[in-house]
Design a protein around this motif. Structure first.
Motif, short mmCIF file in Angstrom:
data_model
loop_
_atom_site.label_atom_id
_atom_site.label_comp_id
_atom_site.label_asym_id
_atom_site.label_seq_id
_atom_site.Cartn_x
_atom_site.Cartn_y
_atom_site.Cartn_z
N ASN A 12 -17.32 11.55 -24.35
CA ASN A 12 -16.99 11.29 -25.74
C ASN A 12 -17.25 12.56 -26.54
O ASN A 12 -18.34 13.11 -26.49
N PRO A 13 -16.24 13.08 -27.28
CA PRO A 13 -16.43 14.32 -28.02
C PRO A 13 -17.63 14.28 -28.96
O PRO A 13 -18.29 15.29 -29.19
N ALA A 14 -17.91 13.10 -29.51
CA ALA A 14 -19.04 12.98 -30.42
C ALA A 14 -20.36 13.21 -29.70
O ALA A 14 -21.35 13.66 -30.28
N VAL A 15 -20.40 12.92 -28.39
CA VAL A 15 -21.61 13.12 -27.60
C VAL A 15 -21.73 14.57 -27.15
O VAL A 15 -22.80 15.17 -27.16
N ARG A 16 -20.61 15.18 -26.75
CA ARG A 16 -20.65 16.54 -26.21
C ARG A 16 -20.83 17.58 -27.31
O ARG A 16 -21.19 18.71 -27.03
N GLY A 17 -20.58 17.22 -28.56
CA GLY A 17 -20.77 18.16 -29.66
C GLY A 17 -19.44 18.67 -30.19
O GLY A 17 -18.45 18.74 -29.46
N PRO A 18 -19.42 19.04 -31.49
CA PRO A 18 -18.16 19.44 -32.12
C PRO A 18 -17.58 20.74 -31.59
O PRO A 18 -16.38 20.95 -31.64
N ARG A 19 -18.43 21.66 -31.10
CA ARG A 19 -17.91 22.94 -30.65
C ARG A 19 -17.03 22.79 -29.41
O ARG A 19 -16.04 23.52 -29.25
N TYR A 20 -17.37 21.86 -28.55
CA TYR A 20 -16.61 21.71 -27.30
C TYR A 20 -15.17 21.33 -27.57
O TYR A 20 -14.27 21.75 -26.84
N ARG A 21 -14.94 20.53 -28.62
CA ARG A 21 -13.56 20.13 -28.91
C ARG A 21 -12.68 21.33 -29.19
O ARG A 21 -11.49 21.34 -28.88
N TYR A 22 -13.27 22.39 -29.78
CA TYR A 22 -12.49 23.58 -30.08
C TYR A 22 -12.24 24.42 -28.82
O TYR A 22 -11.22 25.11 -28.71
N ALA A 138 -5.77 13.65 -29.83
CA ALA A 138 -6.07 12.47 -30.64
C ALA A 138 -7.43 11.88 -30.28
O ALA A 138 -8.06 11.20 -31.11
N ASP A 139 -7.90 12.12 -29.06
CA ASP A 139 -9.20 11.61 -28.64
C ASP A 139 -10.33 12.62 -28.83
O ASP A 139 -11.49 12.30 -28.58
N TYR A 140 -10.01 13.83 -29.23
CA TYR A 140 -11.04 14.84 -29.50
C TYR A 140 -11.25 15.07 -31.00
O TYR A 140 -12.29 15.60 -31.40
N PHE A 141 -10.26 14.71 -31.83
CA PHE A 141 -10.34 15.00 -33.26
C PHE A 141 -10.21 13.72 -34.08
O PHE A 141 -9.39 12.84 -33.74
N PRO A 142 -10.99 13.59 -35.16
CA PRO A 142 -10.88 12.41 -36.02
C PRO A 142 -9.55 12.37 -36.76
O PRO A 142 -8.83 13.38 -36.83
#
Length: 434
Positions: A12-22, A138-142
């Motif tokens: 879950n991106p919220a668990v891994r941290g916001p930097r990973y999504r980038y 869509a699953d990494y960003f709000p």
């Protein structure tokens, strides 16, 4: 099985941290860059290939359009259906390796049919490269950031186009066109394992859950249910057909503009490589970002802005293209081409974001593939062939200027696209899924 394992790794991106999504977004952009690099390189190499293999503009249009789009569009839907059930990252990795291998095969082609079949193979690979990426974003960003995230992902289009035109043209000028295909294909094969190592498949719908609520992956529905959900919505058809009409012109101009610069502006291969790659990069990146920001800003007030903003961009792009093609100065032509090149791509963030909201999270990959099926089947298959066919048709009358007049005809698709998107803007609120 891989999908189940991925859900147990706290992806879950919220668990891994916001930097990973980038980091993930950067890898998706890189893969998309190779997608368009391998797809668009044929345009800058068209003159060299035509001369060696003795081809017509119509045949080049068939290779760039129909050969690529035939399997690219039809296979995208079943691959997307599979991606709603198994690991999206594995599918994208396999797709990247496959299209890169067939790009190398293009460099070994000995005639029209061998090159045609190799381009079909590139299309088979790229069928698994885009719809899964839309779903991953869509699953990494709000919701509030999706149009901009999708717009940034779409930077791969101008980046890939610019690099394909620049390196393809320069390699062809100083080595040959065959080595250009071999070099870019080999680079994609190197990227594939790196992509798989970096990108994780997140929980589906995890960014749509209420704050504090557990992210539970939804059950992937049957294809029939997806079709029953999406196809009755008028806004889906209006967005898909509106985007397709713009793509007929957008893909067509992107493929044939180097030929126009050769025949009408007298630019050499290295000159048109640098000229058009700079236009594609600067204008494309600016236009895509502008479209995403515009839609996110005004979309908060009205869902219709996701369709209305690109419609207005197309209406402005048309006269800018006409003006750019008819100025005597190369400097003014360059500056003027930047405007419609950017506006031509401004639809990507807004329209793709709107399509993501026409279905629940469990249907997003398949919905994106259905949208891409319509957009690319018309945009790629028809667009590239249309300009080549009209150019051959007008050649007895206009000679070397036949491509100029073919582009004049093709620009009319922008008007049709704008009309469809304006109508779509009035339907989006009714069909929107939060």
């Amino acid at each position: 099985m891989d999908r189940v394992m991925s859900q147990t790794r706290s992806d879950n991106p919220a668990v891994r941290g916001p930097r990973y999504r980038y980091v993930v977004l950067a890898m998706l952009i890189l893969a998309y860059t190779f997608n368009f690099l391998d797809r668009q390189i044929l345009g800058i190499l068209a003159g060299s290939i035509k001369a060696e293999l003795k081809l017509t503009d119509t045949q080049l249009g068939l290779m760039g359009g129909v050969a690529f789009a035939l399997l690219y569009t039809t296979l995208a839907v079943p691959i997307a259906w599979l991606a709603d059930r198994v690991s999206r990252t594995w599918i994208m990795t396999a797709a990247l390796a496959l299209w890169s291998g067939f790009t190398m095969a293009c460099g070994l082609a000995g005639g029209f049919w061998s090159l045609f079949l190799s381009r079909m193979g590139v299309g088979v690979g790229e069928a698994g490269g885009v719809a899964p990426a839309y779903s991953l974003i869509a699953d990494y960003f709000p919701k509030s950031q999706r149009a901009r995230a999708l717009a940034v992902y779409s930077f791969g289009i101008p980046l890939g186009t610019a690099l394909g035109v620049l390196f393809g043209g320069l390699i062809a000028a100083y080595v040959n066109w065959r080595f250009a295909f071999l070099a870019v294909g080999a680079a994609g094969l190197v990227l594939a394992p790196v992509f798989r190592w970096v990108v994780r498949d997140p929980v589906r719908g995890g960014m749509d859950a209420e704050p504090g609520a557990p992210a539970t992956p939804p059950q992937a529905p049957a294809m029939g249910r997806v079709l029953a959900t999406i196809l009755p919505k008028p806004s889906f058809w209006l967005l898909a057909l509106g985007a397709a009409c713009s793509s007929i012109c957008g893909y067509g101009v992107a493929f044939w503009l180097p030929t126009f610069l050769q025949r009408s502006f007298g630019l050499s291969l290295p000159e048109r490589s640098m000229f058009y790659s700079a236009i594609a990069l600067i204008g494309g990146v600016a236009g895509i970002w502008f479209g995403g920001v515009l839609a996110d800003r005004f979309g908060r007030r009205s869902k219709g802005a996701y369709a209305l903003a690109p419609a207005l961009c197309f209406l402005v792009a048309l006269p800018c293209f006409l003006l750019a093609m008819n100025v005597p100065s190369r400097v003014w032509a360059f500056l003027l081409f930047l405007i419609p090149t950017g506006l031509n791509l401004a639809w990507l963030g807004p329209v793709v974001a709107a399509v993501q909201h026409l279905a629940p999270a469990s249907m997003r990959t398949t919905t994106s593939a259905l949208f891409l099926l319509i957009n690319n089947l018309l945009g790629l298959a028809v667009g590239l062939w249309f300009f080549g066919y009209v150019s051959d048709l007008l050649a007895p009358r206009y000679g070397a200027e036949s491509m100029r007049h073919a582009i004049y005809f093709g620009l009319g698709f922008y008007v049709l696209s704008a009309i469809l998107l304006i109508v779509a803007s009035r339907r989006l609120k009714h069909d929107w899924v939060d």
